[in-house]
Design an enzyme around this catalytic site. Sequence first.
Site, mmCIF file in Angstrom:
data_model
loop_
_atom_site.group_PDB
_atom_site.id
_atom_site.type_symbol
_atom_site.label_atom_id
_atom_site.label_comp_id
_atom_site.label_asym_id
_atom_site.label_seq_id
_atom_site.Cartn_x
_atom_site.Cartn_y
_atom_site.Cartn_z
ATOM 1 N N ASP A 63 -3.196 7.404 -3.182
ATOM 2 C CA ASP A 63 -3.175 6.228 -2.298
ATOM 3 C C ASP A 63 -3.567 5.023 -3.149
ATOM 4 O O ASP A 63 -4.639 5.031 -3.772
ATOM 5 C CB ASP A 63 -4.189 6.493 -1.170
ATOM 6 C CG ASP A 63 -4.194 5.445 -0.081
ATOM 7 O OD1 ASP A 63 -3.408 4.483 -0.149
ATOM 8 O OD2 ASP A 63 -5.012 5.595 0.855
ATOM 9 N N HIS B 221 -11.972 5.950 1.671
ATOM 10 C CA HIS B 221 -11.984 7.215 2.403
ATOM 11 C C HIS B 221 -11.731 8.381 1.468
ATOM 12 O O HIS B 221 -11.162 8.211 0.391
ATOM 13 C CB HIS B 221 -10.895 7.176 3.471
ATOM 14 C CG HIS B 221 -9.565 6.684 2.935
ATOM 15 N ND1 HIS B 221 -8.633 7.517 2.397
ATOM 16 C CD2 HIS B 221 -9.062 5.430 2.783
ATOM 17 C CE1 HIS B 221 -7.601 6.813 1.977
ATOM 18 N NE2 HIS B 221 -7.838 5.524 2.190
ATOM 19 N N GLU C 72 -6.447 -1.177 -4.245
ATOM 20 C CA GLU C 72 -6.889 0.202 -3.988
ATOM 21 C C GLU C 72 -6.487 1.151 -5.111
ATOM 22 O O GLU C 72 -5.387 1.067 -5.653
ATOM 23 C CB GLU C 72 -6.260 0.699 -2.678
ATOM 24 C CG GLU C 72 -6.591 2.150 -2.341
ATOM 25 C CD GLU C 72 -6.029 2.594 -1.000
ATOM 26 O OE1 GLU C 72 -5.014 2.018 -0.560
ATOM 27 O OE2 GLU C 72 -6.603 3.519 -0.407
ATOM 28 N N HIS D 288 -6.910 10.040 5.683
ATOM 29 C CA HIS D 288 -8.233 9.438 5.905
ATOM 30 C C HIS D 288 -9.235 10.509 6.268
ATOM 31 O O HIS D 288 -9.394 10.883 7.425
ATOM 32 C CB HIS D 288 -8.172 8.355 6.993
ATOM 33 C CG HIS D 288 -7.707 7.048 6.444
ATOM 34 N ND1 HIS D 288 -8.012 5.843 7.021
ATOM 35 C CD2 HIS D 288 -6.992 6.744 5.352
ATOM 36 C CE1 HIS D 288 -7.473 4.862 6.307
ATOM 37 N NE2 HIS D 288 -6.845 5.393 5.291
ATOM 38 N N ASP E 164 0.868 -1.188 0.000
ATOM 39 C CA ASP E 164 0.000 0.000 0.000
ATOM 40 C C ASP E 164 0.902 1.234 0.000
ATOM 41 O O ASP E 164 1.681 1.447 0.926
ATOM 42 C CB ASP E 164 -0.907 -0.044 1.244
ATOM 43 C CG ASP E 164 -2.057 0.957 1.172
ATOM 44 O OD1 ASP E 164 -1.960 1.935 0.403
ATOM 45 O OD2 ASP E 164 -3.052 0.764 1.899
ATOM 46 N N GLU F 117 -10.866 0.914 -1.378
ATOM 47 C CA GLU F 117 -9.932 -0.174 -1.097
ATOM 48 C C GLU F 117 -10.616 -1.426 -0.546
ATOM 49 O O GLU F 117 -10.656 -1.629 0.656
ATOM 50 C CB GLU F 117 -8.790 0.276 -0.182
ATOM 51 C CG GLU F 117 -9.143 1.061 1.050
ATOM 52 C CD GLU F 117 -7.888 1.466 1.834
ATOM 53 O OE1 GLU F 117 -6.904 0.716 1.851
ATOM 54 O OE2 GLU F 117 -7.914 2.549 2.438
#
Length: 292
Positions: free
Chosen positions: A93, A153, A278, A161, A82, A186
């Site tokens: 992200d 998020h 993600e 987040h 990640d 994700e």
Amino acid sequence: MENLEEYRKAGKIAGQVREYSRELVKPGAKLFDIAEKIEAKIIELGGQIAFPVNLSLNQFAAHCTPVQGDDIVLKDEIIKVDVGVHVDGFVGDTAHTIDLSGKNAELVKASEEALKAAIEAVKQDKSIGEIGKAIQETINGFGFAPIKNLSGHGLDQYVVHDAPTIPNYDTGNMNKLDKEQVIAIEPFATTGTGKVKDSSNPMIYSQIEIKPIRDMFARKVLKEIEQYNGLPFATRWLAKKFPLNQLRFALSRLVREGILRDYPPLPEVAGGLVSQTEHSLYIGKEIEVLTK
Ligand code: CO
């Protein structure tokens, strides 16, 4: 949207670094070296590190990153990579899962397909609950469970987040996504029951409060931490400047003082294997996948 170019740049670098990780994640590779190379690549490509690269093995879903002295060498694990990149604080992200055992291809595919289904639901302007439903049904279709207490998020400047929460199951939330925002979706799929819990030995922290601290060593550590602007950081980074044992003590003290929060590793409650995929998306008139 303001700052879309920064989001695009951060997303592009994050995607490139995620793909670069395929060259590194091999049996015999040291987890510590993989983390260092991934983070160096972010800088090399002109980005900044938004959070320590998460390299979470097997039943661990997230929040694992190596630390000096743990000497983990990859063999046949299923590993989640990640990656978080920022440009002036604007975050990209993205994550993928690599299965070194050759036995968990379906589990990897379940989270990949769930992400595709979720992006499709976003493109069709479905409600937040329906986006979660698309993820849940796809993962269930492979015979696995989505992890319900992890979610996608919103992203914001120096915030990884943010609201809204994008669930990995049907919460019944009828609201639609607001336009002109950037979010990360994700899906996590597991062979377990679909829940993670906190474990011990955090390796990732972030600063949540500015407050004076009496202890001189903790104060020196905190001075270093300020450069991260509230974004998550790794014990590994600080252990290049401070002796590890003393550092750990100072970090847990700063948590007790309410100055830092920790992010302990998150194992699946039943010990199930976990996969994760993600992307970050720009929600505009068109939907744009930023981390391709
Ligand atoms: Co994320």
